[in-house]
Design an enzyme around this catalytic site. Structure first.
Site, PDB file in Angstrom:
ATOM      1  N   HIS A 194       0.824  -1.218   0.000  1.00  0.00           N
ATOM      2  CA  HIS A 194       0.000   0.000   0.000  1.00  0.00           C
ATOM      3  C   HIS A 194       0.849   1.254   0.000  1.00  0.00           C
ATOM      4  O   HIS A 194       0.419   2.299  -0.490  1.00  0.00           O
ATOM      5  CB  HIS A 194      -1.032  -0.067   1.124  1.00  0.00           C
ATOM      6  CG  HIS A 194      -2.162  -0.989   0.758  1.00  0.00           C
ATOM      7  ND1 HIS A 194      -2.146  -2.327   1.074  1.00  0.00           N
ATOM      8  CD2 HIS A 194      -3.274  -0.783   0.015  1.00  0.00           C
ATOM      9  CE1 HIS A 194      -3.226  -2.901   0.562  1.00  0.00           C
ATOM     10  NE2 HIS A 194      -3.932  -1.988  -0.076  1.00  0.00           N
ATOM     11  N   ARG A 232     -10.862   3.843  -0.736  1.00  0.00           N
ATOM     12  CA  ARG A 232     -10.280   3.041   0.354  1.00  0.00           C
ATOM     13  C   ARG A 232     -10.507   3.796   1.664  1.00  0.00           C
ATOM     14  O   ARG A 232      -9.703   4.632   2.061  1.00  0.00           O
ATOM     15  CB  ARG A 232      -8.781   2.832   0.119  1.00  0.00           C
ATOM     16  CG  ARG A 232      -8.455   1.882  -1.034  1.00  0.00           C
ATOM     17  CD  ARG A 232      -6.946   1.748  -1.153  1.00  0.00           C
ATOM     18  NE  ARG A 232      -6.507   0.656  -1.985  1.00  0.00           N
ATOM     19  CZ  ARG A 232      -6.134   0.776  -3.257  1.00  0.00           C
ATOM     20  NH1 ARG A 232      -6.174   1.950  -3.848  1.00  0.00           N
ATOM     21  NH2 ARG A 232      -5.722  -0.262  -3.940  1.00  0.00           N
ATOM     22  N   ARG A 282     -15.567   1.389  -0.085  1.00  0.00           N
ATOM     23  CA  ARG A 282     -15.269   0.054   0.430  1.00  0.00           C
ATOM     24  C   ARG A 282     -15.259   0.116   1.948  1.00  0.00           C
ATOM     25  O   ARG A 282     -14.677   1.040   2.528  1.00  0.00           O
ATOM     26  CB  ARG A 282     -13.915  -0.394  -0.099  1.00  0.00           C
ATOM     27  CG  ARG A 282     -13.545  -1.787   0.358  1.00  0.00           C
ATOM     28  CD  ARG A 282     -12.312  -2.278  -0.338  1.00  0.00           C
ATOM     29  NE  ARG A 282     -11.116  -1.603   0.138  1.00  0.00           N
ATOM     30  CZ  ARG A 282      -9.899  -1.851  -0.339  1.00  0.00           C
ATOM     31  NH1 ARG A 282      -9.746  -2.726  -1.321  1.00  0.00           N
ATOM     32  NH2 ARG A 282      -8.856  -1.229   0.136  1.00  0.00           N
ATOM     33  N   GLU A 333     -11.242 -10.979  -4.767  1.00  0.00           N
ATOM     34  CA  GLU A 333      -9.792 -10.918  -4.563  1.00  0.00           C
ATOM     35  C   GLU A 333      -9.247 -12.138  -3.841  1.00  0.00           C
ATOM     36  O   GLU A 333      -8.044 -12.303  -3.713  1.00  0.00           O
ATOM     37  CB  GLU A 333      -9.382  -9.621  -3.860  1.00  0.00           C
ATOM     38  CG  GLU A 333     -10.157  -9.286  -2.609  1.00  0.00           C
ATOM     39  CD  GLU A 333      -9.792  -7.920  -2.024  1.00  0.00           C
ATOM     40  OE1 GLU A 333      -8.853  -7.270  -2.500  1.00  0.00           O
ATOM     41  OE2 GLU A 333     -10.469  -7.520  -1.063  1.00  0.00           O
ATOM     42  N   ASN A 336      -4.828  -6.874  -7.173  1.00  0.00           N
ATOM     43  CA  ASN A 336      -3.617  -6.862  -6.333  1.00  0.00           C
ATOM     44  C   ASN A 336      -3.611  -8.070  -5.397  1.00  0.00           C
ATOM     45  O   ASN A 336      -2.637  -8.812  -5.319  1.00  0.00           O
ATOM     46  CB  ASN A 336      -3.556  -5.599  -5.465  1.00  0.00           C
ATOM     47  CG  ASN A 336      -3.654  -4.342  -6.278  1.00  0.00           C
ATOM     48  OD1 ASN A 336      -3.359  -4.353  -7.471  1.00  0.00           O
ATOM     49  ND2 ASN A 336      -4.080  -3.255  -5.660  1.00  0.00           N
ATOM     50  N   ARG A 394       2.468  -9.718  -1.157  1.00  0.00           N
ATOM     51  CA  ARG A 394       2.645  -8.515  -1.981  1.00  0.00           C
ATOM     52  C   ARG A 394       3.546  -7.487  -1.320  1.00  0.00           C
ATOM     53  O   ARG A 394       3.965  -6.518  -1.946  1.00  0.00           O
ATOM     54  CB  ARG A 394       1.274  -7.885  -2.311  1.00  0.00           C
ATOM     55  CG  ARG A 394       0.524  -7.371  -1.113  1.00  0.00           C
ATOM     56  CD  ARG A 394      -0.930  -7.073  -1.420  1.00  0.00           C
ATOM     57  NE  ARG A 394      -1.172  -5.691  -1.795  1.00  0.00           N
ATOM     58  CZ  ARG A 394      -2.374  -5.155  -1.920  1.00  0.00           C
ATOM     59  NH1 ARG A 394      -3.472  -5.899  -1.725  1.00  0.00           N
ATOM     60  NH2 ARG A 394      -2.528  -3.907  -2.261  1.00  0.00           N
ATOM     61  N   CYS A 420     -10.396  -2.958 -10.156  1.00  0.00           N
ATOM     62  CA  CYS A 420      -9.852  -1.780  -9.471  1.00  0.00           C
ATOM     63  C   CYS A 420      -8.446  -2.007  -8.916  1.00  0.00           C
ATOM     64  O   CYS A 420      -7.943  -1.211  -8.135  1.00  0.00           O
ATOM     65  CB  CYS A 420     -10.790  -1.306  -8.369  1.00  0.00           C
ATOM     66  SG  CYS A 420     -10.991  -2.492  -7.048  1.00  0.00           S
TER      67      CYS A 420
END
Ligand code: PEP
Ligand code: MG
Length: 759
Positions: free
Chosen positions: A363, A470, A506, A608, A631, A642, A679
């Site tokens: 992030h 977010r 979200r 996801e 992601n 990640r 997204c």
């Protein structure tokens, strides 16, 4: 064995001067293994050879003077084979090469192992014995383990060494290149600045100074102030602390005496160190001495010495920090960049970001992209303190950082930066054009908001709404959960700014690499743990306050959509929707008096977690829309964290398996007649968007800085013509083939400018 190993590594780590650390390592290793000789060679890639750096048993005069070619002798063989060699008589081995200067004729038994870090051979450690003998399995295992443990230290020390040379003006500028992971595209040239530098001696870099008088007076002044501080503390606590505890203050005063610490610190300053480094060297030596004592009481005193050292340091830094301002063209550097850290600096003062931890889709990197700042992540091979104050070129395309660049390199990068400005100018021409393919297919471009901590509204007149807000980012900036009222205001400003455009909010997605400072979660595997919907369903009070705030903010409007993160099973959706309906009922009851209408928002989920891809029909029956989080989908499909730069090369959204999953999602969603947006970061990458549109995606959400690039891609392609190409891509085996083919395709579509930018 483990204890011996730990002891050696710890002891060696405490020696700050690298050559001395290597000598100590050779000595301790020789003692621990009871061999006749131990030597350490380090690789020099420029000269393609190993150089002898330390030895106990060979001729010391050969240190730094003997070079063994990468393909020469037994040392070269160990490097080539990347594995240990254990032989009873080295001189009989066909690869043995005699170097008269090292004087090893007396030795026969030979064990050597490579020092390897991230697949790169950094050096070789050898043990030699006068008698002819094979080393035991235990000895071999010990050496291999030790070599693996010291590899990172070697990397750090080399980076430090290269940069220390930079400050040596007599040698002229000495450029060095550090390799990290690309975080956010772009080139920036500026000066490194370390964020929230903690004032501990451990975090201070070793630096030289050629002004011993100035440094001595800086040190003496700091000691005077520390004395006063200690005196003051001792007086204040005189009545509350027992006498034996107060004795500690006397010890502090004693240590601060010119004849104690002071003499040694000043000696180090006269040896060429600056005041901070001199203090660090002396204090760390004292700490070590205390820690090694047998007496328990004395061992405990190590902490006091460390504490005192940090007090003196704080005084020294205070006078420096008072004058310290952000350098012009600041490249912000931190162990791990966080939202709250970025909020402390005016965005216009920053030209780039370096996060020592994290990876391309952390992030922190997403945040940098949202702010349009080039970033490099995961520079695990250098201590953070080495980059402060240095002139840097940050290459956000390749993940490289060039420290103290020379004039030629600087010129080259200035040209690249100019090309970026040119590209930006070209892209501006797209601003008022519709986002349609050559054959007239409309592609909606939405924006991802929240990460840049502004409302990303400056570009809102050219987008189709917000595909992902977010909400956790404002949560991360506070010192407690925001109240319902605070959240209402925040969400209302979002919804009101563009009442005609849909805003997809979200629900809180904390956990993983998005911690809340006031709600710490300690887990072994945070990305597989208490994250997103899992956490909020366990805390309905947090979830309900957030949903109520969203609903209240939407009173009188009809542009709110709510989306749930990290859904892995249908019952999570059912449970969350039950709570949303409860909140809806409460808010509509409360709002009856006000006369404002409350619309039921559209409800959707993020795709996801791979499991949910196998339940799309059941899921479609419950929700209004899907949004693909590529992601996390990539992370979970490939089982690659990640946020971990060590495995960043394995994290690849162009992996054929990921592409097939994405293709499957769009086909199923179309068949189920369910609207779907993508997204994840892939939507904002030119090559990614090309593929997604080819697959059939017609709604992409991305950071606002990518919008125009992606519009250019869409306008350059023909959705029918690209199908053949897509079929080729989906039949490929290796991610790199996919990338090469995509780059070529972009060139033929006239999008070469974006390929260059993406290099
Ligand atoms: C994703 O996972 O693709 C996504 C958009 O959400 P985040 O990056 O916030 O996890
Ligand atoms: Mg996600």
């Amino acid at each position: 064995m483990l204890t011996t190993l730990k002891r050696i590594v710890q002891e060696v780590n405490q020696v700050l001067v690298f050559d001395e650390a290597l000598s100590l390592l050779a000595l301790r290793l020789k003692e621990a293994t009871k061999v006749d000789c131990c030597s350490i060679y380090l690789a020099n890639y420029e000269q393609q050879c190993f150089q002898l750096k330390a030895t106990e048993g060979l001729s010391k005069s050969a240190i730094d003077n003997i070079s063994i070619g990468f393909s020469e002798g037994l040392i070269g063989l160990i490097g080539q084979r990347e594995e240990p060699i254990n032989i009873d008589d080295a001189s009989k081995h066909p690869r043995f090469k005699h170097y008269p200067d090292v004087k090893e004729e007396q030795y026969h038994g030979f064990l050597g192992t490579p020092i390897i870090h991230q697949r790169k051979v950094l050096g070789v450690i050898t043990l030699q014995q006068k008698v002819r003998r094979l080393f035991s399995e235990d000895e071999e295992a010990f050496l291999v383990t030790l070599a693996a443990q010291i590899a990172l230290e070697v990397v750090h020390a080399q980076a430090r060494g290269a940069m220390d040379n930079n400050s040596n003006l007599h040698r002229g500028t000495w450029q060095s290149t550090l390799r990290g992971v690309p975080g956010s595209e772009g080139i920036s040239i500026g000066t490194g600045y370390i964020a929230n530098r903690k004032s501990t001696l451990a975090s201070q870099p070793l630096m030289k100074s050629d002004d011993p008088e100035g440094q001595c007076s800086l040190y003496r002044e700091a000691v005077l102030q520390t004395r006063a501080e200690v005196q003051d503390m001792s007086e204040r606590l005189a009545l509350t602390l027992p006498e034996d505890v107060r004795a500690i203050f006397d010890m502090y005063q004693h240590l601060l005496d010119a004849n104690s610490l002071g003499r040694e610190v000043e000696q180090k300053i006269h040896d060429g160190w600056n005041a901070v480094s001199a203090l660090k060297l002396v204090v760390e030596q004292y700490v070590k001495t205390f820690r090694d004592m047998d007496d328990h009481y004395m061992r405990e005193r190590a902490v006091d010495v460390e504490d005192l050292g940090n007090k003196v340091l704080a005084q020294m830094l205070e006078s420096q920090i008072a004058e310290e301002r952000l350098p012009e063209r600041t490249i912000l550097i931190a162990e791990e960049i966080s939202a709250s850290m970025l909020a402390e600096y005016p965005p216009q003062a920053l030209v780039g970001i370096v996060s020592m931890r994290g990876s391309h889709n952390s992030h922190a990197a997403i945040m940098a992209r949202a702010m349009g700042l080039p970033a490099v992540m995961g520079l695990t091979d250098v201590p953070v303190s080495m980059l402060g104050g240095k002139h840097l070129i940050l290459n956000g395309y390749s993940g490289e950082i060039i420290v103290s660049p020379d004039a030629n390199i600087l010129q080259e990068y200035k040209l690249l930066a100019d090309e970026e400005v040119e590209l930006f100018r070209h892209l501006q021409k797209m601003a008022d054009l519709p986002c349609v393919t050559k054959d007239g297919q409309e592609v909606k471009l939405l924006i991802n908001a929240g990460m840049s901590m502004e409302l990303e509204n400056s570009q809102s007149d050219i987008d189709d709404g917000v595909g992902l807000y977010r909400t956790e980012v404002p949560f991360m900036l506070g010192e407690r959960f925001p109240s319902e009222k605070e959240q209402i205001e925040l969400y209302r400003s979002m919804l009101r700014f563009n009442p005609d455009k849909k805003i997809t909010m979200r629900t809180l997605d904390v956990g993983g690499d998005k911690p809340l400072p006031y709600f710490p979660i300690h887990e072994e595997n945070p990305f597989l743990g208490w994250r997103g919907i899992r956490l909020t369903l366990d805390h309905p009070e947090i979830f309900l306050v957030q949903v109520r705030a969203m609903l209240k903010a939407s009173l009188g409007l009809s542009n709110l959509k709510i989306m749930l993160p990290m859904i892995s099973s249908i019952n999570e959706v059912e449970e969350a929707f039950r709570l949303i309906r409860q909140a809806f009922y409460e808010v509509s009851e409360e709002s009856k008096l006000s006369g404002e209408t409350l619309h039921m928002p559209q409800l959707g989920v993020m795709l996801e977690v791979p499991a949910i891809l196998y339940q799309l029909p059941q899921l479609a029956a419950k929700v209004d829309f899907f949004s693909v989080g590529s992601n996390d989908l990539t992370q979970y499909l490939l089982a690659v964290d990640r946020n971990n730069s060590r495995v960043s090369a394995l994290y690849d959204s162009y992996h054929p398996a990921v592409l097939l999953a994405l293709k499957g999602i769009i086909e199923q969603s179309n068949a189920l007649n369910k609207p779907v947006t993508l997204c994840g970061e892939l939507a904002g990458e030119p090559a990614g968007a090309l593929l997604l549109v080819a697959m059939g995606y017609r709604s992409l959400s991305m950071n606002s800085h990518s919008l125009l690039k992606i519009k250019w891609v869409v306008r350059s392609m023909d959705s029918g013509e690209i199908q053949l190409f897509l079929r080729d891509i989906l039949s490929m085996t290796h991610p790199q083939d996919v990338r090469d083919a995509l780059n070529m395709k972009m060139e033929t579509l006239g999008l070469g400018g974006l390929v260059r930018a993406g290099r």
